[in-house]
Scaffold this motif. Structure first.
Motif, PDB file in Angstrom:
ATOM      1  N   ARG A 151       0.848  -1.195   0.000  1.00  0.00           N
ATOM      2  CA  ARG A 151       0.000   0.000   0.000  1.00  0.00           C
ATOM      3  C   ARG A 151       0.887   1.251   0.000  1.00  0.00           C
ATOM      4  N   THR A 152       0.356   2.347  -0.548  1.00  0.00           N
ATOM      5  CA  THR A 152       1.080   3.611  -0.480  1.00  0.00           C
ATOM      6  C   THR A 152       0.787   4.237   0.878  1.00  0.00           C
ATOM      7  N   VAL A 153       1.887   4.416   1.653  1.00  0.00           N
ATOM      8  CA  VAL A 153       1.735   4.936   3.018  1.00  0.00           C
ATOM      9  C   VAL A 153       2.589   6.191   3.151  1.00  0.00           C
ATOM     10  N   SER A 154       1.981   7.276   3.618  1.00  0.00           N
ATOM     11  CA  SER A 154       2.764   8.484   3.874  1.00  0.00           C
ATOM     12  C   SER A 154       2.887   8.683   5.376  1.00  0.00           C
ATOM     13  N   SER A 155       3.814   9.553   5.754  1.00  0.00           N
ATOM     14  CA  SER A 155       4.039   9.795   7.171  1.00  0.00           C
ATOM     15  C   SER A 155       3.392  11.121   7.549  1.00  0.00           C
ATOM     16  N   GLY A 156       2.416  11.068   8.447  1.00  0.00           N
ATOM     17  CA  GLY A 156       1.697  12.278   8.848  1.00  0.00           C
ATOM     18  C   GLY A 156       2.328  12.912  10.074  1.00  0.00           C
ATOM     19  N   PRO A 157       1.653  13.894  10.658  1.00  0.00           N
ATOM     20  CA  PRO A 157       2.148  14.522  11.882  1.00  0.00           C
ATOM     21  C   PRO A 157       2.458  13.461  12.935  1.00  0.00           C
ATOM     22  N   GLY A 158       3.575  13.639  13.640  1.00  0.00           N
ATOM     23  CA  GLY A 158       3.940  12.693  14.691  1.00  0.00           C
ATOM     24  C   GLY A 158       4.226  11.298  14.174  1.00  0.00           C
TER      25      GLY A 158
ATOM     26  N   ALA B  71       2.491   9.478  12.247  1.00  0.00           N
ATOM     27  CA  ALA B  71       1.318   8.604  12.066  1.00  0.00           C
ATOM     28  C   ALA B  71       1.308   8.083  10.632  1.00  0.00           C
ATOM     29  N   PRO B  72       1.253   6.752  10.428  1.00  0.00           N
ATOM     30  CA  PRO B  72       1.231   6.220   9.064  1.00  0.00           C
ATOM     31  C   PRO B  72      -0.150   6.433   8.429  1.00  0.00           C
ATOM     32  N   LEU B  73      -0.145   7.040   7.235  1.00  0.00           N
ATOM     33  CA  LEU B  73      -1.407   7.369   6.576  1.00  0.00           C
ATOM     34  C   LEU B  73      -1.577   6.558   5.305  1.00  0.00           C
ATOM     35  N   LEU B  74      -2.704   5.892   5.196  1.00  0.00           N
ATOM     36  CA  LEU B  74      -3.018   5.063   4.028  1.00  0.00           C
ATOM     37  C   LEU B  74      -3.570   5.969   2.933  1.00  0.00           C
ATOM     38  N   GLU B  75      -2.772   6.115   1.851  1.00  0.00           N
ATOM     39  CA  GLU B  75      -3.160   7.046   0.792  1.00  0.00           C
ATOM     40  C   GLU B  75      -4.435   6.597   0.082  1.00  0.00           C
TER      41      GLU B  75
END
Ligand SMILES: Cc1cc2nc3c(=O)[nH]c(=O)nc-3n(C[C@H](O)[C@H](O)[C@H](O)COP(=O)(O)O)c2cc1C
Length: 172
Positions: free
Chosen positions: A95-102, A104-108
């Motif tokens: 999955r494409t995962v970005s790094s959010g504030p703190g 937090a792994p975010l599922l695109e």
């Protein structure tokens, strides 16, 4: 009493979210049906995490968590995050995962999501309420939520009655 309440809860047909967190690069996430807004100003949201879940250990060890609002097309995501354990299965693989504030792994693949910066943890029984300020949000267009009635074929990866041992209460 519990059977009557169960039928009331079935009619409520909660929408579903996936809660994610990462501790030192180790990512975890689980499907959550217990969640709601708790304050308007400040803008706060709450998710209830089962003490039996690996995600509980990771999410309570860090400052931020991601909350992804699932759509009717997200049955596969519900299956992966709701029936497997993050300790033994990489639910983020492929999955494409970005790094959010703190961190937090975010599922695109989830267009509708928020990030919480934790403000409180409250022991509620076999679940713990994780309350946080909404510090990031994306996806303003309307969507049709995935609800409990659409995933009756799924069995939770952990029974909520299987408590984490006190030695495991923090991932650290
Ligand atoms: C329909 C459904 C609703 C669920 N709701 C919650 C919930 O509100 N909170 C929670 O912590 N787990 C909930 N779960 C259980 C977790 O998603 C599941 O046990 C998951 O496999 C835990 O993964 P983990 O060990 O990687 O954290 C639910 C599962 C299902 C199938």
């Amino acid at each position: 009493v519990s059977e009557v309440f169960e039928s009331i809860a079935t009619s409520l047909d909660n929408p579903l979210v996936v809660v994610t967190a990462a501790y030192r690069g180790h990512r975890a996430g689980c499907l959550v049906g217990f969640h709601t807004q708790t304050s308007i100003d400040p803008s706060r949201y709450c998710v209830w995490l089962s003490k039996a879940n690996h995600t509980y250990l990771v999410a309570t060890s860090v400052s931020h968590v991601g909350v992804h609002f699932l759509t009717a097309a997200d049955h596969e995501l519900a299956e992966v995050f709701g029936t497997r354990c993050s300790q033994t299965s990489d639910k983020f693989a492929g999955r494409t995962v970005s790094s959010g504030p703190g961190d937090a792994p975010l599922l695109e693949q989830c267009a509708h999501r928020i990030v919480l910066r934790r403000t409180a943890l409250v022991d509620c029984g076999d679940h713990v309420a994780l309350v946080g300020d909404i510090v990031d949000a994306c996806g303003s267009e309307p969507f049709v939520a995935l609800r409990l009635a659409q995933i009756t074929d799924l069995d939770a990866g952990h029974d909520a009655s299987t408590r984490a041992s006190s030695a495991d209460l923090r991932y650290t």
